[in-house]
Scaffold this active site. Structure first.
Site, PDB file in Angstrom:
ATOM      1  N   HIS A 194    -165.318  -2.327  26.003  1.00 50.88           N
ATOM      2  CA  HIS A 194    -164.021  -2.081  26.624  1.00 50.88           C
ATOM      3  C   HIS A 194    -163.411  -0.799  26.070  1.00 50.88           C
ATOM      4  O   HIS A 194    -163.376  -0.590  24.857  1.00 50.88           O
ATOM      5  CB  HIS A 194    -163.072  -3.251  26.362  1.00 50.88           C
ATOM      6  CG  HIS A 194    -163.285  -4.397  27.298  1.00 50.88           C
ATOM      7  ND1 HIS A 194    -162.259  -5.206  27.734  1.00 50.88           N
ATOM      8  CD2 HIS A 194    -164.403  -4.851  27.895  1.00 50.88           C
ATOM      9  CE1 HIS A 194    -162.739  -6.123  28.555  1.00 50.88           C
ATOM     10  NE2 HIS A 194    -164.036  -5.935  28.662  1.00 50.88           N
ATOM     11  N   TYR A 231    -152.332  -7.830  28.576  1.00 50.81           N
ATOM     12  CA  TYR A 231    -151.307  -8.424  27.723  1.00 50.81           C
ATOM     13  C   TYR A 231    -149.999  -8.365  28.504  1.00 50.81           C
ATOM     14  O   TYR A 231    -149.458  -7.272  28.733  1.00 50.81           O
ATOM     15  CB  TYR A 231    -151.177  -7.654  26.413  1.00 50.81           C
ATOM     16  CG  TYR A 231    -152.320  -7.846  25.454  1.00 50.81           C
ATOM     17  CD1 TYR A 231    -152.176  -8.653  24.328  1.00 50.81           C
ATOM     18  CD2 TYR A 231    -153.552  -7.227  25.650  1.00 50.81           C
ATOM     19  CE1 TYR A 231    -153.211  -8.841  23.436  1.00 50.81           C
ATOM     20  CE2 TYR A 231    -154.605  -7.407  24.759  1.00 50.81           C
ATOM     21  CZ  TYR A 231    -154.426  -8.216  23.663  1.00 50.81           C
ATOM     22  OH  TYR A 231    -155.467  -8.396  22.774  1.00 50.81           O
ATOM     23  N   PRO A 257    -153.092 -14.463  16.747  1.00 50.27           N
ATOM     24  CA  PRO A 257    -154.220 -13.881  17.479  1.00 50.27           C
ATOM     25  C   PRO A 257    -153.856 -12.711  18.382  1.00 50.27           C
ATOM     26  O   PRO A 257    -154.760 -12.070  18.934  1.00 50.27           O
ATOM     27  CB  PRO A 257    -154.735 -15.066  18.305  1.00 50.27           C
ATOM     28  CG  PRO A 257    -153.561 -15.969  18.469  1.00 50.27           C
ATOM     29  CD  PRO A 257    -152.761 -15.825  17.209  1.00 50.27           C
ATOM     30  N   LYS A 308    -157.219  -9.646  15.245  1.00 51.25           N
ATOM     31  CA  LYS A 308    -157.607  -9.158  13.920  1.00 51.25           C
ATOM     32  C   LYS A 308    -158.328 -10.179  13.045  1.00 51.25           C
ATOM     33  O   LYS A 308    -158.931  -9.803  12.038  1.00 51.25           O
ATOM     34  CB  LYS A 308    -156.361  -8.671  13.162  1.00 51.25           C
ATOM     35  CG  LYS A 308    -155.740  -7.440  13.750  1.00 51.25           C
ATOM     36  CD  LYS A 308    -156.686  -6.261  13.669  1.00 51.25           C
ATOM     37  CE  LYS A 308    -156.306  -5.159  14.623  1.00 51.25           C
ATOM     38  NZ  LYS A 308    -157.447  -4.428  15.113  1.00 51.25           N
ATOM     39  N   TYR A 310    -155.482  -1.288  17.083  1.00 55.33           N
ATOM     40  CA  TYR A 310    -156.217  -2.281  17.872  1.00 55.33           C
ATOM     41  C   TYR A 310    -157.728  -2.088  17.713  1.00 55.33           C
ATOM     42  O   TYR A 310    -158.465  -3.053  17.544  1.00 55.33           O
ATOM     43  CB  TYR A 310    -155.814  -2.157  19.347  1.00 55.33           C
ATOM     44  CG  TYR A 310    -156.250  -3.339  20.187  1.00 55.33           C
ATOM     45  CD1 TYR A 310    -155.368  -4.371  20.480  1.00 55.33           C
ATOM     46  CD2 TYR A 310    -157.546  -3.440  20.694  1.00 55.33           C
ATOM     47  CE1 TYR A 310    -155.748  -5.465  21.240  1.00 55.33           C
ATOM     48  CE2 TYR A 310    -157.936  -4.515  21.456  1.00 55.33           C
ATOM     49  CZ  TYR A 310    -157.043  -5.533  21.719  1.00 55.33           C
ATOM     50  OH  TYR A 310    -157.432  -6.607  22.483  1.00 55.33           O
TER      51      TYR A 310
END
Length: 395
Positions: A76, A205, A297, A301, A389
């Site tokens: 991704h 998200y 979550p 991580k 991220y």
């Protein structure tokens, strides 16, 4: 079977942290034993994270556990943020100088590592319930454990606890030394697997007044989906149609988008909390993964922090093995905690920015919108999110 009586490194916990550490030590010629309280079937079915940072991918490849990940995992190059019926994509390679993430479920990482361990690695004992760690501050710590109906003792040069927050290794650090910092959140996640193709080619998200939603995936035909729900929620109160309707409402944007629907399975409610235990070493007992820290979550991580811990630890033990120097081992806790606290900060930022608190005011919501607007409008804010991220350097 013959139970080992002594090893250089006794590892408690056969999840990804313990298994990866064993693999790294084996490749360095350091003997170790892994004790896992559950059976193999349970360990390989345990659902957890599915987002691998670039550094995690690199470590798995280097230790020989990357073949199936590279073949079946989904690379991704970004994520999409949604709020106020607006959508904005973050292009990770453009923002980070080429870094990306990979979607590959923890269940599959564990299967790959177990297969390697059983094929040519050090002993891995399933159903071995660790009872206590003794002698942490001596030169010969020991793990007392129960296996196949008998009590056993494994003496070690070092003990590594990869056995989670409630494990015995963490309890081996005396209360007078141990400091634990915690934060609880007033909501949980309802997580489901769907026999449906992903609703988008990258993760979504979504922030909304109704609560947070995450659209993720496991394969091109299986989706992993999450909804913010109140603490104490019973999954039985959420039939399939209610879940899909809520996902559609929370992910709504100005444009023609609807989630791809299908049968749901494996519904579970996941609590949200943050925790860090310091130090991560006491005498000859060292903590790694959830035994030392837990993150919500939202930032993806948890697994990646565990990989970072054992990578640092494996290098330190390799240095000790080759040169006799304890320099890296002595620095283990401080080295890991710098990364841990950065990840805790990022995870808390993602969580509080994207979720809607039960008592949230319109002022708080406008602050969240302002933060998300800045990420969309500022390359510097977008790069900060993307760098965290995709993962900071392991060392």
């Amino acid at each position: 079977m013959t139970h080992p009586q002594h090893t250089t490194v006794g590892i408690i916990g056969g999840g990804p942290a313990g298994l990866l550490l064993a693999r790294l030590l084996h490749r360095s010629g350091i003997d170790c034993v892994v004790l896992e309280s559950r059976d193999r079937s349970y360990v390989e079915r345990r659902q957890r994270a599915g987002i691998l940072e670039q550094g995690t991918v690199d470590v798995l490849r280097a230790c020989g556990a990357g073949e199936r990940m590279d073949r079946e995992g989904l690379a991704h190059d970004g994520i999409e943020l949604r709020w106020n019926r607006r959508a904005h994509r973050l292009d990770f390679p453009a923002l980070t100088g080429g870094r990306r993430v990979r979607v590959y479920a923890q269940t599959e990482v564990v299967k790959d590592l177990i297969a390697l361990q059983l094929a040519d690695g050090p002993p891995l004992l399933f159903g071995a319930q660790a009872r206590a760690v003794t002698g942490a501050d001596t030169g010969r710590p020991a793990i007392r454990y129960h296996h196949q109906g008998r009590e056993q003792t494994l003496t070690c040069d070092y003990v590594v606890g990869c056995d989670g927050f409630h494990g015995v290794a963490r309890e081996a650090v005396p209360e007078r030394v141990r400091r634990t910092y915690t934060r609880s959140y007033p909501y949980s996640w309802l997580g489901v697997l769907a026999e449906a193709p992903p609703s988008h080619d990258e993760l979504i998200y979504a922030h909304s007044a109704r609560g947070f939603a995450l659209f993720s995936m496991r394969t091109p035909t299986v989706s992993r989906l999450y909804l913010q729900v109140p603490n104490g929620t019973d999954p039985a109160d959420w039939p399939d149609d209610r879940i899909w309707d809520e996902l559609e409402a929370r992910g709504a944007i100005d444009g023609p988008w609807k989630p791809a629907r299908g049968p749901l399975s494996a519904k579970a409610v996941l609590p949200m909390r943050s925790s860090v235990t310091e130090p991560m070493r006491y005498g000859r007992v060292l903590l790694a993964g959830d035994a030392a820290h837990i993150v919500p979550p939202t930032g993806a991580k948890g697994l990646n922090l565990a990989v970072a811990d054992v990578t640092v630890l494996a290098r330190a033990l390799d240095r000790l093995h080759r040169t006799g120097s304890t320099e890296l081992l002595d620095a283990y806790s401080d080295t890991c905690l710098r990364r841990v606290w950065r990840a805790e900060h990022f995870s808390a930022f993602m969580t509080t920015t994207l979720h809607t608190a039960p008592d949230q005011s319109p002022f708080d919501t406008r602050l969240q919108h302002s933060q998300l607007d800045r990420i969309a409008d500022s390359p510097h804010a977008a790069a900060e999110l993307a760098e965290n991220y995709t993962g900071l350097p392991l060392i």
